[in-house]
Structures are given as C-alpha cells and as structure tokens.
Design an enzyme around this catalytic site. Structure first.
Site, PDB file in Angstrom:
ATOM      1  N   SER A   1     -44.657  10.591 -69.892  1.00  9.89           N
ATOM      2  CA  SER A   1     -43.146  11.831 -69.338  1.00  9.89           C
ATOM      3  C   SER A   1     -43.270  11.138 -68.051  1.00  9.89           C
ATOM      4  O   SER A   1     -42.809   9.908 -67.645  1.00  9.89           O
ATOM      5  CB  SER A   1     -43.436  13.474 -69.182  1.00  9.89           C
ATOM      6  OG  SER A   1     -42.453  13.752 -68.481  1.00  9.89           O
TER       7      SER A   1
ATOM      8  N   ASP B   1     -42.718  15.089 -76.275  1.00 11.64           N
ATOM      9  CA  ASP B   1     -42.748  14.755 -74.986  1.00 11.64           C
ATOM     10  C   ASP B   1     -44.877  14.524 -75.010  1.00 11.64           C
ATOM     11  O   ASP B   1     -45.583  15.738 -75.587  1.00 11.64           O
ATOM     12  CB  ASP B   1     -42.699  15.735 -73.567  1.00 11.64           C
ATOM     13  CG  ASP B   1     -43.481  15.637 -72.152  1.00 11.64           C
ATOM     14  OD1 ASP B   1     -43.976  15.198 -72.070  1.00 11.64           O
ATOM     15  OD2 ASP B   1     -43.191  16.572 -71.939  1.00 11.64           O
TER      16      ASP B   1
END
Length: 504
Positions: free
Chosen positions: A47, A166
């Site tokens: 991320s 993610d």
C-alpha cells in the site's frame, strides 16, 4: 536488533495517509546511513509502504513525495465527505504522480530488488511482485497494492491479466519473520523502526503480520489512516519518523558509518567490564551526534521542509477569509443536499468517460464473477439438500407403506402428475396429499354406503293360498292312507344389510 550479516532487507507496512511517516524515515536513512538503502538486497512494501519502497529503489526525490502526501491530504479534507467524496479519485492521483516523478528506466532499477505486496482477488492469497517489464507495469503494481475495495472503487485493477487489491489485506508487512529484515511501521509495536509510546499496556494486536500495541495513540493513528489528519499532525508524523530512524541507527551502531561490516573493529578477547565500557562509550558517542528536537526540520530535504512549513501556514487571501466566515460556512453546509447530487453526477460522468476503454474487459470479468458466485450458491444448496433428504426419505416411505389404505379407483395420482416437479418431490406436500387421499376415501364410503334392512316378516316365505278343496269322502281309501296334511312354512332368514356401492 539489526543483524550484522552480509545481506538484509527493508520492509514498509501499509498505513494509508500515514505514509508521510515513511518520508521522514527514508530521509534519515538516506542522509545518515546511505549504505543501508543502497546495499539492501530487497526493499518490500504494501500500500503506502510500496510507494515509499519504490521511491527509495528508483531514486525519487523524497521532498517531492512528502509534499505530494500533504497536498493530497489537504485536497481530501476540503470536501464534505473527505476521501469518500465522488470527486476525489485516489487511484487517478497516484497514477498521475508516479507517471510524473518516476524515470523512464525505473522498472529496470526495480526489477529483482523491489517487492510489492498484492492480494489476488480470485483466492485471496498474497503475491509479491518483483519483476516489471515496463514503467507502466511498475505504476500499475503500485496502484493495485493501494487499491482498497469500496474505498477506492468497486472494480479492482488488473496486472498482467490478474485482478489484485490492497496487499495489506493479506500481508501488510512482507517478510517480517526474517531476522535480517528491517521492519518499519507508523504504529507502535514490535517493529524495528516505529514510534515508542509511553504506555504500560503490554497487549498487542497483530493484523496481517503488523504488530500494533493497544493504546490510545495507536487508535488515533488507525482512525487517521484512511481519513487524513490536519497538516500540523502530518508535519509531526514526518518529524517522528526522522527521530525514530535516528534512534534505530544509534541503537544498532550504524550512525554515520559507511558500512557496518567495514567499520567494526577486529574482534579481540576482553572481559565483561571492558565490553560494558565499550557499549557505554559507543552509546555516548552516538547520542552526541544526534540532532536536537528543534533542529530536526533542518535535516529534512529542502523540498519537504518547505512543503511542511507551507502546510502549517493559513492562506490570507480575500477568498479564503470569506469562505472561513461563519455565515458562509453555514450557508455552504445548508446547500450540501443540493450541491452534492450535482457534484456526484458530474464526477460519475467523468469517471464513466475515463472507464470506457476498459469497459469490455471489466464487463467480461464481472460476468465471470457472477457466474462463479451463482455456481457456488447452487453447489452449496445441493450439498445441504443431499445431506438432509437421504436421512428423512426412507422414514417417510416406510410410514406411507404402513399407513396406506386399500387403493380405490379414484386416487390422487392424476392430481400429483398435474403438479410441478418441485411440488411433487416436496415431502411436506406429499404428506398433505396422503392425508387428503385418506379423507377422500372416508367421504366416498360414507356417501355411497346404503343400509337396506327389511323386517323379518317381509322375508318370511309362505305358500300361496289355494282354493278350498272339495270335502273328501272319509270313506275313500286315499283319505285313509294320507293322514293329516302338515302346515307349509319356511323359516325366515336373518336380515342382512345389502351394501350397494356405485362404482366400488
């Protein structure tokens, strides 16, 4: 503790808008221990950590990266719903920024050294991408690693034909279990570089390999990961990252040393007292080289320092002054129910136009996912029915065999055949039909049974009355031989009911 080995790795955890903390850490490592970044075997990230890892590997200016963090957070805070506002497109911002700052040959520097944590949509497994064929693939890998479902959109992006989301969902801190990995996290816990909160709570929460201590400061940090805080808070986080990086270098004896393996003196036997004195002198020397709290911003990159200072200064132009007045703010809040639908419609139209090139591929993917979900639901329903029906069906068949009445010409077979298949196979409906059939038989028997009972005198048989014979001559020889004639009578049979059933 940093191991004195020939190879080591650096891993950055995912943290959303708290990534400005990594800018301070990376600035400290580049300034005071550049060998630690240059000689690292792999640099991993998930991320926001993947963005920092990409910047370190490709040599992007950290000052510009930190300024972009603050700029994006300020743009998100301007809107009524923050980053959830339809006009705020985080994926578009990340892609445009990476296209601007990454060099053309960035994928060559990143291949084999940069590791980006991704979560595969098909099975939810973690995938670490470390080979990139072009700059676009490197950018798309960062976009996939930072794509939070629903928060960033509904259709996940694809990389090399595979859909990813993610990486923090499956592995937020890649390779944390290796002893030669330097872990970095903006949450206080057991990471090598992290804030040191003065909390007496010894409990911790490990979320996808990230250690998070239970305290109020971590709760505040978690709340600001997806909803950015004020610029002053971001400035303090960047300073905190710089301080924590200095603390790590000082604790491991890596401050202002070109290489930890070359700077170490040759090993020689010495006693415990000499060892303690050497450790104390090294700590005193390292502490003396640490910059003061008030001068930390002076050691940050010039672009980052300028961005942090500008973020803390409130604009003084006329438009900003008018917009901050209480009547204007109240009027703006009251107009939100009317302006928000218009802004949403405009943003939706713009996103739809941008989505047109990817419509065929996304529609095909949504069709496949819908088919997979329906197939899964059907198979699950079949397994449940197959588990319950075999145990109940033999008992039901046995009960019907015992309780069934003699068959009659008027049965329910015709009615059952007229019903749909799913109704005929339903056990509860079959029970209802069986009961209805039994009631029908009883009604038919009661309707067509007739008890025909005659009195006994009606069934007694008597001889027909003959005309009186002529008086015979008593002197005749026949009258003398026959004797008196007996009475002709037949015993009456028992009265039995005659049952007549029409059609039975």
């Amino acid at each position: 503790m940093f191991p004195r080995e020939k190879t080591w790795n650096i891993s950055f955890a995912g943290c959303g808008f708290l990534g400005v903390y990594y800018v301070g850490v990376a600035s400290c490592l580049r300034e005071h221990a550049p060998f630690l970044v240059a000689n690292a075997t792999h640099i991993y990230g998930a991320s926001a950590g993947a963005l920092t890892a990409t910047a370190l590997v490709t040599g992007v200016c950290l000052g510009e990266a930190g300024a972009k963090f603050i700029e994006v957070s300020k743009e998100a805070r301007k809107r009524f719903l923050g980053p959830l506002h339809p006009s705020f497109n985080l994926v578009k911002i990340i892609r445009s920024f990476l296209l601007k700052v990454l060099p053309a040959d960035s994928h060559e520097h990143a291949s084999g050294r940069l590791g980006i944590s991704l979560t595969r949509v098909s099975d939810g497994e973690n995938v670490i991408i470390s080979h990139f064929n072009s700059k676009d693939e490197l950018i798309q890998a960062n976009v996939c690693s930072g794509f939070i479902p629903v928060y960033c959109g509904l259709i996940p992006p694809s990389l090399q034909g595979v859909r990813y989301v993610d990486g923090g969902i499956s592995d937020n801190l890649p390779l944390y279990e290796l002893k030669n990995t330097i872990t970095v996290s903006p949450f206080s816990g057991e990471s090598d570089i992290c804030p040191q909160d003065s909390s007496t709570n010894i409990h911790e929460l490990r979320v996808t390999n990230t250690s998070i201590q239970f305290n109020l400061r971590n709760l505040y940090r978690l709340s600001k990961a997806l909803f950015p805080p004020e610029p002053l808070v971001l400035r303090e986080m960047c300073k905190q990252g710089y301080r924590d990086g200095l603390r790590f270098l000082q604790r491991n004896g890596l401050l202002n040393r070109p290489n930890p393996l070359l700077a170490l003196p040759p090993a020689r036997p010495h006693g415990p007292e000499d060892k303690d004195q050497a450790v104390e002198s090294a700590q005193a020397e390292d502490y003396s080289q640490l910059p003061g709290e008030d001068h930390i911003l002076e050691h940050l990159p010039a672009r980052l320092n300028e961005a942090l200072l500008e973020a803390c200064v409130e604009p003084t132009d006329l438009l900003t002054t008018l917009s901050n007045m209480l009547p204007v703010r109240l009027a703006t809040a009251m107009m939100v129910p009317y302006t928000l639908p218009l802004e949403s419609a405009l943003s939706f139209t713009i996103r739809l136009l941008e989505w047109l090139p990817d419509v065929p591929e996304d529609i095909r993917w949504m069709k496949e996912q819908t088919g997979s979900i329906c197939q899964y639901l059907v198979m699950r329903a079949k397994r449940k029915l197959g588990r319950h029906l075999p145990s109940r069906l033999p008992e039901q068949v046995e009960l019907r065999r015992v309780q069934s009445l003699p068959s009659v010409p008027l049965s329910c077979a015709a009615y059952r055949e007229a019903l749909p298949g799913w109704m005929r196979n339903n056990l509860s409906l079959g029970d209802a039909l069986a009961k209805w059939e039994e009631c029908q038989r009883q009604l038919l028997l009661g309707l067509f049974c007739t008890n025909v009972a005659f009195p006994p005198e009606a069934l007694r048989m008597r001889a027909p009355a003959d005309p009186a014979p002529a008086p015979a001559d008593p002197a005749s020889p026949q009258h003398q031989l026959a004797g008196p004639a007996p009475l002709l009578s037949t015993p009456a049979p028992e009265a039995r009911p005659v049952i007549g059933a029409l059609g039975l």
